[in-house]
Design a protein around this motif. Structure first.
Motif, PDB file in Angstrom:
ATOM      1  N   THR B  55      21.340 -29.003 -77.554  1.00 25.58           N
ATOM      2  CA  THR B  55      21.300 -30.247 -76.842  1.00 25.58           C
ATOM      3  C   THR B  55      21.584 -31.363 -77.620  1.00 25.58           C
ATOM      4  O   THR B  55      20.947 -31.493 -78.733  1.00 25.58           O
ATOM      5  CB  THR B  55      19.881 -30.293 -76.072  1.00 25.58           C
ATOM      6  OG1 THR B  55      19.843 -29.231 -75.117  1.00 25.58           O
ATOM      7  CG2 THR B  55      20.110 -31.678 -75.306  1.00 25.58           C
ATOM      8  N   ILE B  56      22.367 -31.982 -77.288  1.00 28.52           N
ATOM      9  CA  ILE B  56      22.663 -33.491 -78.253  1.00 28.52           C
ATOM     10  C   ILE B  56      22.470 -34.550 -77.405  1.00 28.52           C
ATOM     11  O   ILE B  56      23.383 -34.728 -76.266  1.00 28.52           O
ATOM     12  CB  ILE B  56      23.939 -33.326 -78.860  1.00 28.52           C
ATOM     13  CG1 ILE B  56      24.168 -32.140 -79.929  1.00 28.52           C
ATOM     14  CG2 ILE B  56      24.542 -34.774 -79.597  1.00 28.52           C
ATOM     15  CD1 ILE B  56      25.647 -31.887 -80.583  1.00 28.52           C
ATOM     16  N   GLY B  57      21.767 -35.621 -77.429  1.00 28.51           N
ATOM     17  CA  GLY B  57      21.590 -36.704 -76.603  1.00 28.51           C
ATOM     18  C   GLY B  57      22.330 -37.934 -77.336  1.00 28.51           C
ATOM     19  O   GLY B  57      22.393 -38.082 -78.517  1.00 28.51           O
ATOM     20  N   VAL B  58      22.590 -38.712 -76.322  1.00 26.33           N
ATOM     21  CA  VAL B  58      23.366 -40.207 -76.615  1.00 26.33           C
ATOM     22  C   VAL B  58      22.493 -41.096 -76.147  1.00 26.33           C
ATOM     23  O   VAL B  58      22.517 -41.271 -74.911  1.00 26.33           O
ATOM     24  CB  VAL B  58      24.781 -40.182 -76.291  1.00 26.33           C
ATOM     25  CG1 VAL B  58      25.497 -41.333 -76.972  1.00 26.33           C
ATOM     26  CG2 VAL B  58      25.442 -38.888 -76.850  1.00 26.33           C
ATOM     27  N   CYS B  59      22.044 -42.037 -77.043  1.00 28.35           N
ATOM     28  CA  CYS B  59      21.151 -43.063 -76.168  1.00 28.35           C
ATOM     29  C   CYS B  59      21.781 -44.349 -76.394  1.00 28.35           C
ATOM     30  O   CYS B  59      22.741 -44.561 -77.236  1.00 28.35           O
ATOM     31  CB  CYS B  59      19.842 -43.236 -76.981  1.00 28.35           C
ATOM     32  SG  CYS B  59      19.570 -42.965 -78.660  1.00 28.35           S
ATOM     33  N   PRO B  60      21.641 -45.453 -75.715  1.00 24.30           N
ATOM     34  CA  PRO B  60      22.323 -46.595 -75.423  1.00 24.30           C
ATOM     35  C   PRO B  60      21.729 -47.882 -76.161  1.00 24.30           C
ATOM     36  O   PRO B  60      20.891 -47.550 -77.013  1.00 24.30           O
ATOM     37  CB  PRO B  60      21.946 -46.834 -74.043  1.00 24.30           C
ATOM     38  CG  PRO B  60      20.634 -46.571 -73.768  1.00 24.30           C
ATOM     39  CD  PRO B  60      20.264 -45.333 -74.996  1.00 24.30           C
ATOM     40  N   ALA B  79      26.916 -47.742 -79.631  1.00 25.62           N
ATOM     41  CA  ALA B  79      26.977 -49.101 -79.296  1.00 25.62           C
ATOM     42  C   ALA B  79      26.930 -49.391 -77.998  1.00 25.62           C
ATOM     43  O   ALA B  79      27.060 -48.475 -77.089  1.00 25.62           O
ATOM     44  CB  ALA B  79      28.519 -49.621 -79.879  1.00 25.62           C
ATOM     45  N   HIS B  80      26.727 -50.805 -77.549  1.00 24.25           N
ATOM     46  CA  HIS B  80      26.422 -50.930 -76.146  1.00 24.25           C
ATOM     47  C   HIS B  80      27.683 -50.498 -74.945  1.00 24.25           C
ATOM     48  O   HIS B  80      28.619 -50.996 -75.048  1.00 24.25           O
ATOM     49  CB  HIS B  80      26.283 -52.476 -76.050  1.00 24.25           C
ATOM     50  CG  HIS B  80      25.366 -52.817 -74.836  1.00 24.25           C
ATOM     51  ND1 HIS B  80      24.400 -52.227 -74.094  1.00 24.25           N
ATOM     52  CD2 HIS B  80      25.173 -54.239 -74.281  1.00 24.25           C
ATOM     53  CE1 HIS B  80      23.733 -52.869 -73.076  1.00 24.25           C
ATOM     54  NE2 HIS B  80      24.155 -54.368 -73.346  1.00 24.25           N
ATOM     55  N   GLY B  81      27.136 -49.486 -74.239  1.00 23.37           N
ATOM     56  CA  GLY B  81      27.904 -48.992 -73.009  1.00 23.37           C
ATOM     57  C   GLY B  81      28.813 -48.083 -73.538  1.00 23.37           C
ATOM     58  O   GLY B  81      29.648 -47.562 -72.834  1.00 23.37           O
ATOM     59  N   ARG B  82      28.897 -47.717 -74.794  1.00 22.59           N
ATOM     60  CA  ARG B  82      29.779 -46.596 -75.272  1.00 22.59           C
ATOM     61  C   ARG B  82      29.292 -45.301 -75.143  1.00 22.59           C
ATOM     62  O   ARG B  82      30.311 -44.319 -75.466  1.00 22.59           O
ATOM     63  CB  ARG B  82      30.300 -47.088 -76.445  1.00 22.59           C
ATOM     64  CG  ARG B  82      30.550 -48.368 -76.935  1.00 22.59           C
ATOM     65  CD  ARG B  82      31.780 -49.158 -76.152  1.00 22.59           C
ATOM     66  NE  ARG B  82      31.776 -50.545 -76.456  1.00 22.59           N
ATOM     67  CZ  ARG B  82      32.042 -51.311 -75.315  1.00 22.59           C
ATOM     68  NH1 ARG B  82      32.201 -51.065 -74.007  1.00 22.59           N
ATOM     69  NH2 ARG B  82      32.147 -52.727 -75.847  1.00 22.59           N
ATOM     70  N   ALA B  83      28.295 -44.959 -74.632  1.00 25.82           N
ATOM     71  CA  ALA B  83      27.527 -43.578 -74.816  1.00 25.82           C
ATOM     72  C   ALA B  83      28.696 -42.472 -74.218  1.00 25.82           C
ATOM     73  O   ALA B  83      28.813 -41.568 -74.779  1.00 25.82           O
ATOM     74  CB  ALA B  83      26.262 -43.660 -74.124  1.00 25.82           C
ATOM     75  N   THR B 113      31.091 -50.080 -68.112  1.00 25.13           N
ATOM     76  CA  THR B 113      31.800 -49.497 -66.892  1.00 25.13           C
ATOM     77  C   THR B 113      33.115 -48.887 -67.112  1.00 25.13           C
ATOM     78  O   THR B 113      33.325 -47.821 -66.594  1.00 25.13           O
ATOM     79  CB  THR B 113      32.147 -50.652 -65.808  1.00 25.13           C
ATOM     80  OG1 THR B 113      32.770 -51.812 -66.552  1.00 25.13           O
ATOM     81  CG2 THR B 113      30.980 -51.138 -65.049  1.00 25.13           C
ATOM     82  N   ALA B 114      33.756 -49.364 -68.092  1.00 20.57           N
ATOM     83  CA  ALA B 114      35.087 -48.547 -68.672  1.00 20.57           C
ATOM     84  C   ALA B 114      34.770 -47.134 -68.891  1.00 20.57           C
ATOM     85  O   ALA B 114      35.386 -46.138 -68.534  1.00 20.57           O
ATOM     86  CB  ALA B 114      35.803 -49.446 -69.549  1.00 20.57           C
ATOM     87  N   GLU B 115      33.835 -47.077 -69.711  1.00 20.35           N
ATOM     88  CA  GLU B 115      33.566 -45.824 -70.514  1.00 20.35           C
ATOM     89  C   GLU B 115      33.064 -44.779 -69.194  1.00 20.35           C
ATOM     90  O   GLU B 115      33.355 -43.687 -69.231  1.00 20.35           O
ATOM     91  CB  GLU B 115      32.393 -45.679 -71.551  1.00 20.35           C
ATOM     92  CG  GLU B 115      33.169 -46.573 -72.847  1.00 20.35           C
ATOM     93  CD  GLU B 115      33.307 -48.045 -72.788  1.00 20.35           C
ATOM     94  OE1 GLU B 115      32.995 -48.740 -71.808  1.00 20.35           O
ATOM     95  OE2 GLU B 115      34.323 -48.465 -73.524  1.00 20.35           O
ATOM     96  N   ILE B 116      31.975 -45.096 -68.656  1.00 24.36           N
ATOM     97  CA  ILE B 116      31.373 -44.336 -67.443  1.00 24.36           C
ATOM     98  C   ILE B 116      32.627 -43.773 -66.517  1.00 24.36           C
ATOM     99  O   ILE B 116      32.587 -42.745 -66.168  1.00 24.36           O
ATOM    100  CB  ILE B 116      30.304 -44.937 -66.914  1.00 24.36           C
ATOM    101  CG1 ILE B 116      29.540 -43.689 -65.926  1.00 24.36           C
ATOM    102  CG2 ILE B 116      30.424 -45.918 -66.030  1.00 24.36           C
ATOM    103  CD1 ILE B 116      29.107 -42.743 -66.737  1.00 24.36           C
TER     104      ILE B 116
END
Lengths: 73, 259, 360
Positions: B55-60, B79-83, B113-116
């Motif tokens: 498992t690899i987690g990405v935090c915001p 970076a902010h929003g890029r997870a 929003t773009a990334e998600i």
């Protein structure tokens, strides 16, 4: 079938948020009169009504509660 | 029948304790914050599935920026929003891994929003845990895209006014329209039954992410009692009475429709 | 005999990535470098080497995909042109702060703003001096031919992993679009999982019981910890400045006048040097191949040898500041540049050189 339980609280890590108290079906948790080293009143078992349902521990944001349970009948 | 405390308090009688995957670091979250409970559920799911090494987690950026201090797995801090962009590449380059992002509403629903949306559009096989408490916690309680109409924050001191501030984004429902999403659900962790359901949802999301059927999204409607300026218990009540009306609890989409 | 193929500089980037074992490319279309991703998509390397190629929704996203891939210890890259690279600067700063290796190709066009789509060298300051926020350096290498475009990808990854630092290949629209013969070196396979563990023990490869968890982050809230980290970076940059400077010289040995130019400008200046030598003027050329680290010592040395220098750039005068800092007043440093996508001719530069040096 009936159960009896107790909870063990890591009092130094408890922040006294009381979410456990609101979730206890038998009203067996209260906040301590004394405070821990961070100044928080911590959760503690009160009375002998605990049935070991774990609700308190499940909702505890700081994972400070360990629950023990035995079958008594 | 009477039984002494000593007789009960034996290791074999333990039925619930802190998951081993949670580290011993004291969480920096405010008392009663939902983040701690959700962290625990994620740790339990990873532990139950035995996938710590996969498992690899990405935090915001936001309150949960330090999630990597609490769950004992490999982490990337985005970076902010890029997870979702980090998770996209991680999953595509390491398809055998379980990859998840953990994001708040400022991170995911505003700057990210773009990334998600595009991660959902592409059907990335990742898990997204979305904490929606209707406010920016880390920066001191400003309006989030998910702030309710009328709700007071430090940048809507007279309450959110749609004429001035627009309307709340109902993100999970928006994402459910995208063909690349497999599982979209909205849960909460304010009561024990709710937390148990949320855990089952997180587990399903992790399982789905290995099926190659698209993105799984678990929104947790949460409290920010310090931002909302309420006690943790009152915040939970307020959430039930107000947040759940705009953000109702339950599954929104499940392409496999399994229960 | 090595295979030689006629191709555009942009195509050379794509072919080199596939042939040098790159694990992933993430990009977004922008002129004048769109051929990089187009070539990759046409070549379908995921069917041969297993390389991942993905068109992202923006340059912001593509650099953050690179961040994610690099966090896993993979050889990942992106390419763009000036306005797109501006969007990437946030991510590049985060990668410098998280000490992640990657290769970013900037095929420069005219700016500021949307600018033109013609060639330019106007991102020198942005890429060499920073671009993103905070105390950091990119390692910057400047190709001058399609062959360089091909060779610098592998060299870029070598530097990126050696120093755990972003490397920018600073090219321009001329080199990207120009077709030249490119010699292809033997294929290099992609790294195996074991090789990645060895090359990048810090990477998020999944935490086994045998080690602490790996965390890729650029965050520290404590001023002392941040300062300690900044000084660690400084030590790294000092080593880079000491060991990685690369430049080439053309007739500089006995030069009385020195041109300093990088990338496509350096090739034009070679013709200028030939022309002036034909007239009996002892001109020479220094081409910085690494822009960071900059060949400061060599330029300082030549500053004591020549009567004057001229920095020739496709911008309003950016590298010339570094040339002047290196020379430190030991000789006059002139500048000649064109902007907006216009390109100087050798004759034009000869004229400007003579005017500046009172030789007209």
């Amino acid at each position: 079938m009936a159960f009896k339980g107790i909870i063990e609280v890591d009092t130094q890590r408890c922040k006294g948020c009381s979410v456990c108290i609101a979730n206890c079906p038998t009203k067996s948790i209260q906040l301590s009169k004394t405070v821990n080293s961070k100044g928080y009143h911590y959760a503690e078992l009160t009375g002998d009504g605990c049935i070991g349902c774990s609700n308190c521990a499940v909702v505890c944001p700081d994972s400070v509660i360990t629950v023990y349970r035995v079958k008594i009948q | 029948m009477s039984i002494s405390i000593e007789e009960i308090k034996k290791p074999e009688n333990i039925i619930y304790r802190k998951p081993a995957l949670l580290t011993d670091n004291v969480m920096h979250y405010c008392p009663g914050c939902s983040h701690g409970t959700v962290h625990k559920l994620v740790a339990e799911v990873i532990e139950d599935m035995g996938i710590q090494e996969q498992t690899i987690g990405v935090c915001p950026v936001g309150c949960s920026v330090f999630a990597y201090n609490y769950i004992d797995i490999d982490w990337q801090e985005a970076a902010h929003g890029r997870a979702p962009a980090l998770a996209t590449a991680t999953k595509r380059l390491c398809p055998e891994k379980y990859v998840f992002t953990y994001q708040g509403d400022g991170d995911l629903a505003s700057i990210g929003t773009a990334e998600i949306i595009h991660a959902c559009g592409r059907g990335e096989n990742i898990v997204v845990i979305f904490i929606n408490n209707g406010i920016y916690g880390m920066t001191g309680g400003q309006m989030a895209p998910t702030t309710l109409i009328g709700m007071k924050t430090s940048t809507t001191p007279y309450g959110r006014d749609p004429k001035l501030n627009g309307f709340p984004l109902v993100i999970a429902d928006m994402l459910a329209h995208l063909d690349g999403t497999a599982y979209i659900t909205r849960q909460s962790v304010h009561t024990a039954p709710a937390a148990r359901k949320a855990k089952a949802a997180i587990r399903k999301a992790f399982e789905y992410s290995q099926k190659g059927i698209g993105l799984s999204f678990v929104e947790i409607v949460s409290t920010c009692n310090s931002g909302w300026k309420m006690s943790p218990v009152d915040a939970n009540k307020w959430m039930e009475e107000n947040m759940f009306r705009k953000y109702p609890i339950g599954d929104i989409k499940d392409v496999l429709n399994t229960k | 005999m090595a295979e030689k193929i006629l191709m555009k500089g942009n195509e050379a980037i794509a072919i080199s990535a596939i042939r040098n074992g790159v694990d992933g490319y993430f990009g977004y279309p922008i002129t004048p470098q769109s051929e990089v991703m187009e070539t990759l998509m046409k070549e379908k390397p995921w069917e041969t080497t297993g390389m991942v190629v993905l068109q992202a929704e923006s340059e912001t996203s593509s650099i953050n995909m690179v961040y994610g891939g690099a966090s896993c210890g993979k050889k990942v890259m992106t390419s763009s042109s000036s306005p797109g690279v501006s969007l990437m600067c946030e991510g590049i700063s985060y990668m410098a702060g998280a000490e992640l290796p990657c290769v970013v190709v900037d095929v420069m066009r005219g700016g500021p703003g949307l600018g033109t789509i013609q060639p330019s060298q106007s991102d020198y300051n942005q890429i060499v001096k920073g671009g993103g926020h905070g105390d950091y350096h990119n390692i910057v290498i400047a190709p001058a031919s399609a062959q360089d475009m091909y060779d610098f990808i592998d060299w870029g990854f070598e530097l990126a992993f050696k120093y755990r630092n972003p490397v920018v290949v600073l090219a321009d629209g001329i080199i990207g679009q120009m077709m030249e013969k490119v010699e292809l070196h033997p294929m290099k396979p992609r790294r195996t999982a074991e090789e990645i563990l060895e090359a990048a023990p810090w990477a998020t490869t999944g935490k086994p019981a045998t080690r602490e968890r790996n965390i890729i982050t650029s965050l520290s809230l404590d001023a002392d910890i941040q300062e300690k980290f900044n000084r660690k970076l400084k030590n790294k940059y000092d080593i880079i400045e000491e060991t990685e400077v690369k430049f080439s010289e053309y007739l500089a040995g006995d030069a009385e006048y020195l041109f300093v130019a990088f990338g496509c400008s350096s090739r034009i200046c070679e013709a200028v040097v030939d022309e002036l030598r034909g007239e009996g003027i002892k001109a020479g050329l220094l081409r910085p191949i690494t822009l960071y680290p900059f060949p400061t010592k060599e330029i300082a040395r030549l500053g004591k040898q020549v009567k004057s220098m001229m920095s020739v750039e496709l911008n309003l005068g950016q590298m010339v500041e570094d040339v002047r800092l290196a020379v430190a007043g030991s000789c006059p440093v002139h500048f000649y540049g064109r902007q907006g996508g216009n390109i100087f001719t050798p004759e034009e530069i000869v004229g400007e050189f003579k005017k500046a040096n009172g030789l007209a």
